[in-house]
Design a protein around this motif. Structure first.
Motif, PDB file in Angstrom:
ATOM      1  N   TYR A 103       0.843  -1.198   0.000  1.00 52.51           N
ATOM      2  CA  TYR A 103       0.000   0.000   0.000  1.00 52.51           C
ATOM      3  C   TYR A 103       0.883   1.256   0.000  1.00 52.51           C
ATOM      4  CZ  TYR A 103      -3.713   3.195   1.578  1.00 52.51           C
ATOM      5  OH  TYR A 103      -4.615   4.226   1.691  1.00 52.51           O
ATOM      6  N   ARG A 104       1.916   1.233   0.847  1.00 50.03           N
ATOM      7  CA  ARG A 104       2.807   2.393   0.953  1.00 50.03           C
ATOM      8  C   ARG A 104       3.516   2.646  -0.380  1.00 50.03           C
ATOM      9  NH1 ARG A 104       5.660   0.744   4.998  1.00 50.03           N
ATOM     10  NH2 ARG A 104       7.511   0.163   3.806  1.00 50.03           N
ATOM     11  N   ASP A 105       3.994   1.574  -1.014  1.00 40.84           N
ATOM     12  CA  ASP A 105       4.675   1.707  -2.311  1.00 40.84           C
ATOM     13  C   ASP A 105       3.740   2.310  -3.361  1.00 40.84           C
ATOM     14  OD1 ASP A 105       6.952   0.646  -1.238  1.00 40.84           O
ATOM     15  OD2 ASP A 105       6.727  -1.343  -2.154  1.00 40.84           O
ATOM     16  N   LEU A 106       2.489   1.865  -3.315  1.00 41.51           N
ATOM     17  CA  LEU A 106       1.484   2.344  -4.264  1.00 41.51           C
ATOM     18  C   LEU A 106       1.233   3.842  -4.080  1.00 41.51           C
ATOM     19  CD1 LEU A 106      -0.364   1.009  -6.399  1.00 41.51           C
ATOM     20  CD2 LEU A 106      -2.060   0.691  -4.586  1.00 41.51           C
ATOM     21  N   ILE A 107       0.990   4.242  -2.839  1.00 39.34           N
ATOM     22  CA  ILE A 107       0.712   5.652  -2.538  1.00 39.34           C
ATOM     23  C   ILE A 107       1.924   6.522  -2.895  1.00 39.34           C
ATOM     24  CG2 ILE A 107       0.090   7.295  -0.701  1.00 39.34           C
ATOM     25  CD1 ILE A 107      -2.149   5.264  -1.424  1.00 39.34           C
ATOM     26  N   GLU A 108       3.111   6.000  -2.612  1.00 34.44           N
ATOM     27  CA  GLU A 108       4.334   6.755  -2.947  1.00 34.44           C
ATOM     28  C   GLU A 108       4.505   6.888  -4.461  1.00 34.44           C
ATOM     29  OE1 GLU A 108       7.493   4.803  -0.811  1.00 34.44           O
ATOM     30  OE2 GLU A 108       6.912   5.706   1.119  1.00 34.44           O
ATOM     31  N   SER A 109       4.163   5.833  -5.198  1.00 39.12           N
ATOM     32  CA  SER A 109       4.239   5.894  -6.668  1.00 39.12           C
ATOM     33  C   SER A 109       3.296   6.970  -7.200  1.00 39.12           C
ATOM     34  CB  SER A 109       3.867   4.547  -7.299  1.00 39.12           C
ATOM     35  OG  SER A 109       4.845   3.593  -7.049  1.00 39.12           O
ATOM     36  N   TRP A 110       2.066   6.973  -6.675  1.00 34.93           N
ATOM     37  CA  TRP A 110       1.090   7.979  -7.123  1.00 34.93           C
ATOM     38  C   TRP A 110       1.571   9.384  -6.773  1.00 34.93           C
ATOM     39  CZ3 TRP A 110      -3.816   5.105  -4.874  1.00 34.93           C
ATOM     40  CH2 TRP A 110      -4.076   3.961  -5.671  1.00 34.93           C
ATOM     41  N   ALA A 111       2.114   9.548  -5.560  1.00 34.15           N
ATOM     42  CA  ALA A 111       2.594  10.865  -5.117  1.00 34.15           C
ATOM     43  C   ALA A 111       3.789  11.325  -5.953  1.00 34.15           C
ATOM     44  CB  ALA A 111       2.967  10.829  -3.644  1.00 34.15           C
ATOM     45  N   ALA A 112       4.512  10.362  -6.525  1.00 31.60           N
ATOM     46  CA  ALA A 112       5.655  10.696  -7.381  1.00 31.60           C
ATOM     47  C   ALA A 112       5.227  10.996  -8.819  1.00 31.60           C
ATOM     48  CB  ALA A 112       6.658   9.554  -7.357  1.00 31.60           C
ATOM     49  N   GLY A 113       3.933  10.905  -9.078  1.00 31.05           N
ATOM     50  CA  GLY A 113       3.424  11.260 -10.402  1.00 31.05           C
ATOM     51  C   GLY A 113       3.055  10.088 -11.284  1.00 31.05           C
ATOM     52  N   ASN A 114       3.187   8.853 -10.777  1.00 35.60           N
ATOM     53  CA  ASN A 114       2.856   7.673 -11.585  1.00 35.60           C
ATOM     54  C   ASN A 114       1.384   7.295 -11.388  1.00 35.60           C
ATOM     55  OD1 ASN A 114       2.853   5.374 -13.119  1.00 35.60           O
ATOM     56  ND2 ASN A 114       4.220   4.192 -11.798  1.00 35.60           N
TER      57      ASN A 114
END
Length: 212
Positions: A103-114
């Protein structure tokens, strides 16, 4: 100047919310006792508002949240474009260590623009935007409905609030939400622009906090 006022609310609490279990669009849970109390408290605070129509997602927790208004005889429409994001394999699972990391990886990916990154077996924020745009177009196609109530879901609200205010989806987590919070929006038909008048407002739930 033609304007539409949109009262955008997140559904009331479910047992899944209380336990921190991921629901998404694949878990069609009911409101729990607290969720129904929240729906009633919102109704008590806003029953005077002259809503022309109510829009809900295809999931029953939004119907149950808006039910006190629907029982007044107000017209309502289900738009599945308002459904929560599909969390895929995470749905119905309590976040254990592995899933927390996922979940954390997913949210971080989205926050990074992906924002094209999909949940495993589910949807990406970009895919959610595509269906939300159709739902919002349906709502805006009726300028005669001057004031409407829209009931939807947490992550989907964050995504919606981002794109309607012309912000990149990487910023979606700035939009805080809690069960049965209110975002009050104005849409100006002349400028085709949304403004946010109230954000994550829960003043209508104060009576519940005092009662507990």
């Amino acid at each position: 100047m033609i304007q539409k006022t949109i009262y955008l609310i997140r559904h009331g609490e479910t047992d899944y919310n209380r336990r921190g279990v991921v629901q998404g669009s694949g878990v069609d849970s009911d409101l729990n006792e607290m969720g129904r109390a929240q729906a009633q408290a919102f109704f008590q605070a806003y029953q005077h508002v002259p809503f022309s129509k109510i829009y809900i997602s295809g999931l029953k927790r939004t119907y149950q949240t808006a039910e006190p208004f629907i029982e007044l005889g107000l017209p309502f429409e289900k738009l599945t474009g308002l459904n929560e994001i599909s969390w895929g394999v995470m749905e119905g699972k309590a976040p254990g260590n592995l899933e927390n990391e996922y979940y954390r990886d997913l949210i971080e990916s989205w926050a990074a623009g992906n924002s094209a990154k999909t949940t495993d077996g589910g949807e990406s924020p970009d895919q959610v935007v595509a269906r939300q745009k159709e739902a919002v177009a349906t709502i805006l196609a009726h300028p005669d409905e001057e004031t409407v109530l829209v009931a939807m879901h947490g992550r989907a609200m964050r995504i919606l609030l981002c794109w309607i205010t012309n912000q990149p989806l990487s910023l979606m987590d700035q939009f805080e939400h809690s069960n049965l919070c209110l975002y009050k929006l104005q849409y100006n038909y002349d400028t085709a622009a949304f403004t946010i008048e109230l954000a994550n407002d829960t003043a209508h739930l104060l009576s519940l906090a005092m009662a507990s």
